[in-house]
Enzyme design. Sequence first.
Site, PDB file in Angstrom:
ATOM      1  N   ASP A   1      25.300 -23.075  21.661  1.00 15.19           N
ATOM      2  CA  ASP A   1      25.633 -23.670  20.557  1.00 15.19           C
ATOM      3  C   ASP A   1      24.573 -25.066  20.131  1.00 15.19           C
ATOM      4  OD1 ASP A   1      26.110 -21.522  18.735  1.00 15.19           O
ATOM      5  OD2 ASP A   1      28.310 -21.299  18.960  1.00 15.19           O
TER       6      ASP A   1
ATOM      7  N   ASP B   1      37.988 -48.177  14.534  1.00 14.44           N
ATOM      8  CA  ASP B   1      38.061 -46.253  13.323  1.00 14.44           C
ATOM      9  C   ASP B   1      37.842 -45.452  14.717  1.00 14.44           C
ATOM     10  OD1 ASP B   1      36.757 -43.864  12.873  1.00 14.44           O
ATOM     11  OD2 ASP B   1      35.319 -45.006  12.247  1.00 14.44           O
TER      12      ASP B   1
ATOM     13  N   GLU C   1      32.932 -40.508  15.671  1.00 11.56           N
ATOM     14  CA  GLU C   1      31.523 -41.203  15.405  1.00 11.56           C
ATOM     15  C   GLU C   1      32.242 -43.551  15.875  1.00 11.56           C
ATOM     16  OE1 GLU C   1      32.813 -39.134  14.195  1.00 11.56           O
ATOM     17  OE2 GLU C   1      31.732 -37.386  13.755  1.00 11.56           O
TER      18      GLU C   1
ATOM     19  N   PHE D   1      39.721 -44.276   6.402  1.00 13.06           N
ATOM     20  CA  PHE D   1      38.720 -43.859   5.749  1.00 13.06           C
ATOM     21  C   PHE D   1      39.543 -42.833   5.466  1.00 13.06           C
ATOM     22  CE2 PHE D   1      37.267 -39.515   5.129  1.00 13.06           C
ATOM     23  CZ  PHE D   1      35.893 -39.797   4.880  1.00 13.06           C
ATOM     24  N   THR D   2      39.504 -42.963   3.941  1.00 13.16           N
ATOM     25  CA  THR D   2      40.322 -41.788   2.831  1.00 13.16           C
ATOM     26  C   THR D   2      38.849 -41.023   2.002  1.00 13.16           C
ATOM     27  OG1 THR D   2      40.097 -43.091   0.803  1.00 13.16           O
ATOM     28  CG2 THR D   2      42.193 -43.395   2.755  1.00 13.16           C
TER      29      THR D   2
ATOM     30  N   ARG E   1      36.100 -42.079   0.705  1.00  9.56           N
ATOM     31  CA  ARG E   1      34.495 -41.964   2.096  1.00  9.56           C
ATOM     32  C   ARG E   1      34.411 -43.409   2.546  1.00  9.56           C
ATOM     33  NH1 ARG E   1      30.722 -39.068  -0.961  1.00  9.56           N
ATOM     34  NH2 ARG E   1      30.618 -40.122  -2.972  1.00  9.56           N
TER      35      ARG E   1
ATOM     36  N   SER F   1      35.466 -46.254   5.282  1.00  8.96           N
ATOM     37  CA  SER F   1      36.245 -47.491   5.897  1.00  8.96           C
ATOM     38  C   SER F   1      35.722 -48.860   6.627  1.00  8.96           C
ATOM     39  CB  SER F   1      36.554 -46.757   7.283  1.00  8.96           C
ATOM     40  OG  SER F   1      34.996 -46.696   8.369  1.00  8.96           O
TER      41      SER F   1
ATOM     42  N   LYS G   1      31.875 -49.718   5.914  1.00  8.58           N
ATOM     43  CA  LYS G   1      30.532 -48.998   6.175  1.00  8.58           C
ATOM     44  C   LYS G   1      31.670 -47.443   5.674  1.00  8.58           C
ATOM     45  CE  LYS G   1      31.796 -46.773  10.392  1.00  8.58           C
ATOM     46  NZ  LYS G   1      33.191 -47.152  10.959  1.00  8.58           N
TER      47      LYS G   1
ATOM     48  N   ASP H   1      33.568 -19.304  19.172  1.00 11.01           N
ATOM     49  CA  ASP H   1      35.455 -19.380  19.136  1.00 11.01           C
ATOM     50  C   ASP H   1      35.167 -19.121  17.107  1.00 11.01           C
ATOM     51  OD1 ASP H   1      33.906 -21.189  17.625  1.00 11.01           O
ATOM     52  OD2 ASP H   1      34.167 -23.189  17.868  1.00 11.01           O
TER      53      ASP H   1
END
Lengths: 592, 775
Positions: free
Chosen positions: B365, B402, B406, B436-437, B441, B443, B472, B610
């Site tokens: 994968d 954050d 990422e 971020f929420t 979308r 933060s 961002k 998985d």
Amino acid sequence: MSTNVAGALAVALLVAALVITYRPLGDHMYRVYTDRRHLRIERAIYRLTGVHPDSGQRWPVYARGVLAFSLVSVLLLYLLERVQSHLPLGLGFAGVAPPLAWNTAVSFMTNTNWQAYSGESTMGHLVQMAGLAVQNFLSAAVGISVAIAVVRGLTRRRALASAGDPGRSGDPGRPSRGGAAGRAGGAAGGGGPGSTGDELGNFWVDLTRTVIRILLPVCVLAAIVLIAGGAIQNLHGDRVVATLAGGHQTITGGPVASQEAIKEFGTNGGGFYNVNSAHPFENPTSWTNLFEIYLLLAIAFSLPRAFGRMAGDRRQGLAIVSVMAVLALGSFAIGAAFQAVHHGTVPTAVGAATEGTETRFGVPNSSLFASATTLTSTGAVNSFHDSYTSLGGATLLFNMMLGEVAPGGTGSGLYGMLVLAVVTVFVAGLMIGRTPEYLGKRIGSREIRFAALYFLITPILALLGTGIAMGLPGERAGMLNSGAHGLSEVLYAFTSAANNNGSAFAGIGVNTTWYNTALGLVMLFGRLLPMLFVLGMAGSFARQEPVPVTAGTLPTHRPQFAGMLAAVAVVLVALTFFPALALGPLAEGIHS
Amino acid sequence: MSTTLIAPPGAGGAPRDSRPGAGPRRVGGGLLDPRQLLRGLPDALRKLDPRTLWHNPVMFIVEVGAVFTTVLAVGNPSVFGWLITGWLWLTVVFANLAEAVAEGRGKAQAAALRRTRTDTIARRLTGWSPGDPLDAATHTGQGTGSGSGSGSVGTAVSGVEVAEVPAPQLARGDYVVVVAGELIPGDGDIVEGIASVDESAITGESAPVIRESGGDRSSVTGGTKVLSDRIVVRITQQPGESFIDRMIRLVEGADRRRTPNEIALNILLAALTVIFLLAVATLQPLAVYTKASQPAVPDSAALTSHGITGIVLVSLVVCLIPTTIGALLSAIGIAGMDRLVQRNVLAMSGRAVEAAGDVGTLLLDKTGTITFGNRQARAFLPVDGIDEAMLADAAQLSSLADETPEGRSVVVFAKERHGLRERSPGELRAATFVPFTAQTRMSGVDLADPDADPGRADPGSEEGMPRRQIRKGAASAVVAWVRATGAPVPPQLGEIVDGISAAGSTPLVVAETTRTSTSSAGGPVATRARVLGVIELADVVKTGMRDRFDEMRRMGIRTVMITGDNPLTAKAIAEEAGVDDFLAEATPEDKLALIRAEQAKGHLVAMTGDGTNDAPALAQADVGVAMNTGTSAAKEAGNMVDLDSDPTKLIEIVEIGKQLLITRGALTTFSIANDVAKYFAIIPAMFAGVYGGLDRLNIMRLATPESAILSAVIFNALVIVALIPLALRGVQYVPSSASALLSRNLSRYGVGGIIAPFVGIKIIDLLIQFIPGVG
């Protein structure tokens, strides 16, 4: 020109001849066994015998054919020997006694040609021609047929519907979404249960083609060459001539050249005369001597070419033939050296161990013949092996103990070597961390079981036979020598019989009921059981789809593998027979 | 983007990433502790029972020989006879010891596992089906971590009853409720709730993992502990068939069956044994004859007029038959499984381990295996008029708090590329971080002091309104945020965003607003909003992967990358990583089809998976490694489970499989090669008295016939003990071509196997020749 230089030239000439004919003869055999058409005469034979030439046989059927044909052959030959006094061309000889008739019948059917009789005083022309010579052809053909069936099993690949597209896989970065789907579709469509796909060919077709397309044409030519060289070919009986000294000598004539050709070409070795190829009517000159040696090596050394071509990779054949060549040349060099340099009084005086050699050929050409005949399953002789130096004789014994694989008998040499290759690949394959595979066929427990049974048979027969004979006081008495040399004689007899060689050390009286029966059984089991097991192995390989070759595959065409194969052959034999050899020729030949 | 607070162990975590770049020597094993030998001794003696030993024909013959020589030694006592007898028994014991030690390691692990399988009390729900509301009685406070809930029995609202039953009585399909602090009573899938679970009992990993209903993280294992929240689990196992039960049986070797290759090798060894037995048995009449033909030679310890003495005959047989590999064969197999267990991989059968060595195609994968599990910042692309450093600075500021991978990658990238030091959130006391929420979308960060350099925020000036706001987020959200202030959005932004998307990467737009006021309080405020640029987030190929794939190629293994990305993106990553092929936009059906196609071509296929979607492909693959984080269906379908859930481990599994076969082959070769030297020791010892010439074969110049034979027997026994560590550890495996591997192992174990016994036997002879009655 000294005899040693002549000997070296002879070897060079022989090697050159074998190298030159490797390709044409091998390719011819490849074509014979892959040809889809039948000759008119073959079709006639199939019609007469009720054979369906285009139907394939799975291994049990093929093996049944081999067994049935072999046993019927023994029976017919036995009967012919027994009743020869009532048939024409009997030369007035009585019917052959049952133990000897049994021994001889088995001996010729198994391509051993062990002779517990002297030809010129036991067998009439009819038995020689219709019995022994016919078996010379047939037993050789059976051997080659089995070898070809084994090769078919190893190289068989079922038709792949659409996966046969190697260029498409392994292409880095190619968007493969469509490709994968296409391959999956192909896989689903292919591999249907239509045909079993694991046939090994048709025994009757292989047998017929071997005789008609390979053995007969070559033997006709070879017989003419031998006649040109001075071998006789007639139907005369005994002739009594007055010798120069005023005495009388009985000289037996007969169809010698025709029988001589197949005797060598089919690696049979059963001589028309008792002294075999030392007789001037069988082997008149030193060039016919060389020619005969060439004939007895030709098929065995060329079959690997046919194998390589059937495998689709000529290098595989080259690897096998080089192992054979290395073992053969090495053994010859050692044996010849033992004959040439011996510290005994007479050999030192005359420059070589001349005892027991025919003066027309000299020591080097005798060693060459002896090596060739023991390395193949021929067993023809042009000198007296019993009289060789102890270590020279040990070399000849060792040649046979190798299991007749370098190059071995017609067919049996190739399949013997292939079994050894399978065992070697098994151990080597483990050492590279993969389930071992040979020519893409995985060697699992079933295959290794057949291979193990195969290589168990001949040592068991040879050692058990020797052990029993040495344990029985009556049979020990058959030995003409005492001590270590006597032991060598018995060991040689059973090794020769178990490996279907047929050459005799001599120096032992074997025309007794016990030896005739025991050696007959040893020859029979030593021939048919290995064939059964090797066909079983081939059948099991035939069912497999070959695994594609990758960088992780053990390459079986490189010198590395060839070297390992040769080492395995030598080490296995050495370990098996070392104790027996130690009490025989080694005890005699190593001086403190 | 991950919603879990705690990343599951091994999902592309940083510590593991350094491993692919490590040196070529990777597959190893634990060391052998001499105490293990001692601990295995009772077991080794127990295994002397012929009914047990019968399964190992080679060692069985040694035992029969030992019994025989014991009888002979009792009847006709001599120092030589007793010494040989003792060493023959030791040979058998050593062989048993090898197996016992190998099994002992597994037993220790099994004992540890058994402790987790305590008598858990399960609270079974009856009359409940997923979706029904649950009574508060089954509910304890979240995250208490105490076992307060375990005693409570309650009735549920709508006829749902909770009954306490012992865990072993649970059947498949039962629903149980588990709250924080409790052990999960059996294997199953979460059907309701979310919880953090401590799986250290089976994985050894102490960091808890998040398990939640639905999706691919719903499976839980019996014996693991719920740390927070409450979950309802549907049991998927039959009583006594739990994952831990199976693990215990596996590591104990109770389920051990011989693998195909082991069977094949055993046949070969049996055949060799028969040959050598026969060679020795038929030697007897020859020896009798030989002795009789030389009546003047006196009897010796080896050869009398009745032939070779029984003790010497047995010694010869034992020395010749392949005892070394016969003794170590089962230990090698057990140790191979054990090496997997040490790497936290459970193989459900030895067959699967062997198949791993044969794998021709590896399906990997992309995410987590070839690339890091999460996208990482790869470039800062400013819009016109903005300096790249400025963008980097803003991006880093907005990401300081954050904690998503990422976000962290943005901080790290800004530091590496622009030398901006990593600032801890505490340094910027004037900063408020905006998480971020799903609604916004975005933060970012709000800074109180616009004038101060953001890097050195002045803690003195605190005001109600933020002076600078940085956001961002997804392009559309950020653009809307900027437009809301009335500021224009440069058209160039669209081009940058589209370009990044087209290349398969993810764009994050960064924007800011600044307020400037002329006076300190209540003056006119000017708000200026502007787009700064775009952060490109991309899949980053793990370091060292290319080398690893090159290695695979040399081993003859084709690597195929599986990804859900579009073909263009997939191609770019495949080329960067150096895989042989890829499957883009892969659906589970595509995977299955690819596996079938590879198998049709004769390749063995290995893959990891998985999800429940992966189950058919896992079952179809020859080696299917299920991640422990995966669903029960996936674990059921595969033939191995990786407790660390580390997809790169597939490569190690392949190497362990190969190592297992190599060890077998190497020791077989070694065992047979040993025989050469033993002949040179024993044959002259037996017959040099009769034929003086044979003494020239005594090239080791061993002192006496007795010392020669005894030395060979002792060497034969000691070499087993000496090789136990190698059998357990496995021979060194360096990924390379077949030819190179063969040359290496042939020279080491073939040639070495010929030479070593000459040296060993000579040394032993030098020592034992001083024993009276031998020397």
